[in-house]
Design a protein around this motif. Structure first.
Motif, mmCIF file in Angstrom:
data_model
loop_
_atom_site.group_PDB
_atom_site.id
_atom_site.type_symbol
_atom_site.label_atom_id
_atom_site.label_comp_id
_atom_site.label_asym_id
_atom_site.label_seq_id
_atom_site.Cartn_x
_atom_site.Cartn_y
_atom_site.Cartn_z
ATOM 1 N N VAL A 192 -25.062 24.663 -16.478
ATOM 2 C CA VAL A 192 -25.747 23.380 -16.280
ATOM 3 C C VAL A 192 -24.833 22.412 -15.524
ATOM 4 O O VAL A 192 -25.275 21.723 -14.600
ATOM 5 N N ALA A 193 -23.558 22.387 -15.881
ATOM 6 C CA ALA A 193 -22.604 21.517 -15.186
ATOM 7 C C ALA A 193 -22.446 21.932 -13.732
ATOM 8 O O ALA A 193 -22.360 21.085 -12.836
ATOM 9 N N GLY A 194 -22.423 23.226 -13.477
ATOM 10 C CA GLY A 194 -22.328 23.716 -12.103
ATOM 11 C C GLY A 194 -23.536 23.327 -11.273
ATOM 12 O O GLY A 194 -23.406 22.939 -10.107
ATOM 13 N N ILE A 195 -24.718 23.422 -11.864
ATOM 14 C CA ILE A 195 -25.946 23.042 -11.160
ATOM 15 C C ILE A 195 -25.959 21.542 -10.889
ATOM 16 O O ILE A 195 -26.327 21.101 -9.796
ATOM 17 N N THR A 196 -25.522 20.752 -11.860
ATOM 18 C CA THR A 196 -25.452 19.309 -11.674
ATOM 19 C C THR A 196 -24.454 18.958 -10.573
ATOM 20 O O THR A 196 -24.732 18.097 -9.730
ATOM 21 N N SER A 197 -23.312 19.618 -10.568
ATOM 22 C CA SER A 197 -22.313 19.387 -9.519
ATOM 23 C C SER A 197 -22.857 19.773 -8.152
ATOM 24 O O SER A 197 -22.655 19.064 -7.171
ATOM 25 N N PHE A 198 -23.539 20.913 -8.083
ATOM 26 C CA PHE A 198 -24.126 21.364 -6.825
ATOM 27 C C PHE A 198 -25.123 20.329 -6.304
ATOM 28 O O PHE A 198 -25.092 19.964 -5.126
ATOM 29 N N PHE A 199 -26.009 19.860 -7.169
ATOM 30 C CA PHE A 199 -27.016 18.883 -6.775
ATOM 31 C C PHE A 199 -26.352 17.600 -6.264
ATOM 32 O O PHE A 199 -26.730 17.071 -5.217
ATOM 33 N N THR A 200 -25.360 17.112 -7.005
ATOM 34 C CA THR A 200 -24.677 15.883 -6.612
ATOM 35 C C THR A 200 -24.004 16.046 -5.257
ATOM 36 O O THR A 200 -24.120 15.181 -4.382
ATOM 37 N N LEU A 201 -23.313 17.156 -5.064
ATOM 38 C CA LEU A 201 -22.644 17.409 -3.797
ATOM 39 C C LEU A 201 -23.648 17.547 -2.656
ATOM 40 O O LEU A 201 -23.437 17.017 -1.559
ATOM 41 N N TYR A 202 -24.742 18.244 -2.895
ATOM 42 C CA TYR A 202 -25.781 18.438 -1.885
ATOM 43 C C TYR A 202 -26.349 17.095 -1.435
ATOM 44 O O TYR A 202 -26.473 16.828 -0.238
ATOM 45 N N ILE A 203 -26.670 16.231 -2.395
ATOM 46 C CA ILE A 203 -27.243 14.926 -2.068
ATOM 47 C C ILE A 203 -26.210 14.040 -1.369
ATOM 48 O O ILE A 203 -26.541 13.315 -0.426
ATOM 49 N N MET A 204 -24.947 14.100 -1.812
ATOM 50 C CA MET A 204 -23.899 13.310 -1.150
ATOM 51 C C MET A 204 -23.718 13.740 0.298
ATOM 52 O O MET A 204 -23.603 12.892 1.187
ATOM 53 N N ILE A 205 -23.699 15.032 0.547
ATOM 54 C CA ILE A 205 -23.570 15.535 1.917
ATOM 55 C C ILE A 205 -24.776 15.100 2.739
ATOM 56 O O ILE A 205 -24.640 14.680 3.895
ATOM 57 N N PHE A 206 -25.966 15.172 2.153
ATOM 58 C CA PHE A 206 -27.169 14.740 2.861
ATOM 59 C C PHE A 206 -27.078 13.261 3.231
ATOM 60 O O PHE A 206 -27.344 12.884 4.371
ATOM 61 N N ILE A 207 -26.714 12.409 2.278
ATOM 62 C CA ILE A 207 -26.653 10.963 2.535
ATOM 63 C C ILE A 207 -25.585 10.640 3.579
ATOM 64 O O ILE A 207 -25.852 9.903 4.543
ATOM 65 N N LEU A 208 -24.383 11.173 3.395
ATOM 66 C CA LEU A 208 -23.302 10.900 4.352
ATOM 67 C C LEU A 208 -23.630 11.454 5.740
ATOM 68 O O LEU A 208 -23.349 10.816 6.758
ATOM 69 N N GLY A 209 -24.221 12.641 5.790
ATOM 70 C CA GLY A 209 -24.624 13.220 7.071
ATOM 71 C C GLY A 209 -25.684 12.380 7.762
ATOM 72 O O GLY A 209 -25.618 12.165 8.977
ATOM 73 N N THR A 210 -26.647 11.888 7.004
ATOM 74 C CA THR A 210 -27.695 11.039 7.575
ATOM 75 C C THR A 210 -27.092 9.757 8.134
ATOM 76 O O THR A 210 -27.455 9.314 9.235
#
Length: 183
Positions: A85-103
């Protein structure tokens, strides 16, 4: 819609001409992706299911009244370990951060938000067509070389998974303690 969620990249119609509500649904499907074990891009359905179970109202309300209660997250009859669960939460957070910063980075070129977000979501999720300037009837040719390199990096991150790329560049992976020694 099927080609967006399965990341096949096909476009049989110019969905950029659709109403905003329909494009919003397509945009959100760009983040979902295929099922677990699929080669399709996006976050994968199982991760989103675990995240939804994590924030489910009943679980959080129970935690308010019983702060020390252990309320496991289950998929079917199987209890997921906290590390998963922690790994999935970390993945989601990282994915969204990369999306926001990339945008944000792509929009520095003066490209509108819909096109910037569409380009990053399409490349990070390996979708194919995006929205706006990178819609199904257009190409990525109007982006600068730097933006194209960044979007190419997002394609690698999305296809090979974020943690795989991070592990590749993590110095601890190359130390003798982690890698098995040849005998």
């Amino acid at each position: 819609m099927g080609s967006i969620i399965t990341t096949t990249g096909y476009a049989t119609v110019d969905f950029d001409k659709w109403p905003t509500f329909s494009k919003t649904i397509l945009f959100s499907l760009m983040f979902v992706g295929g099922c677990a074990g699929s080669t399709g891009g996006g976050m994968k359905n199982i991760r989103i299911l675990v995240l939804l179970k994590l924030v489910k109202g009943k679980r959080e309300i129970s935690k308010i009244f019983h702060p020390r209660a252990v309320i496991p997250i289950k998929i079917g009859d199987r209890v997921l370990p906290n590390e998963v669960v922690a790994g999935i939460t970390s993945f989601f957070t990282l994915y969204i951060m990369i999306f926001i910063l990339g945008t944000i980075f792509i929009s520095l070129e003066g490209i509108d938000f819909e096109s910037s977000a569409g380009a990053v979501a399409a490349t990070l999720g390996n979708i194919g067509p995006g929205l706006g300037l990178v819609g199904p009837a257009r190409t990525f040719s109007q982006f600068s070389h730097v933006s194209k390199l960044l979007l190419s990096l997002f394609m690698l991150l999305g296809r090979l998974e974020l943690f795989t790329i991070i592990a590749l560049f993590a110095p601890s992976v190359w130390k003798n303690e982690i890698l098995p020694k040849n005998r």
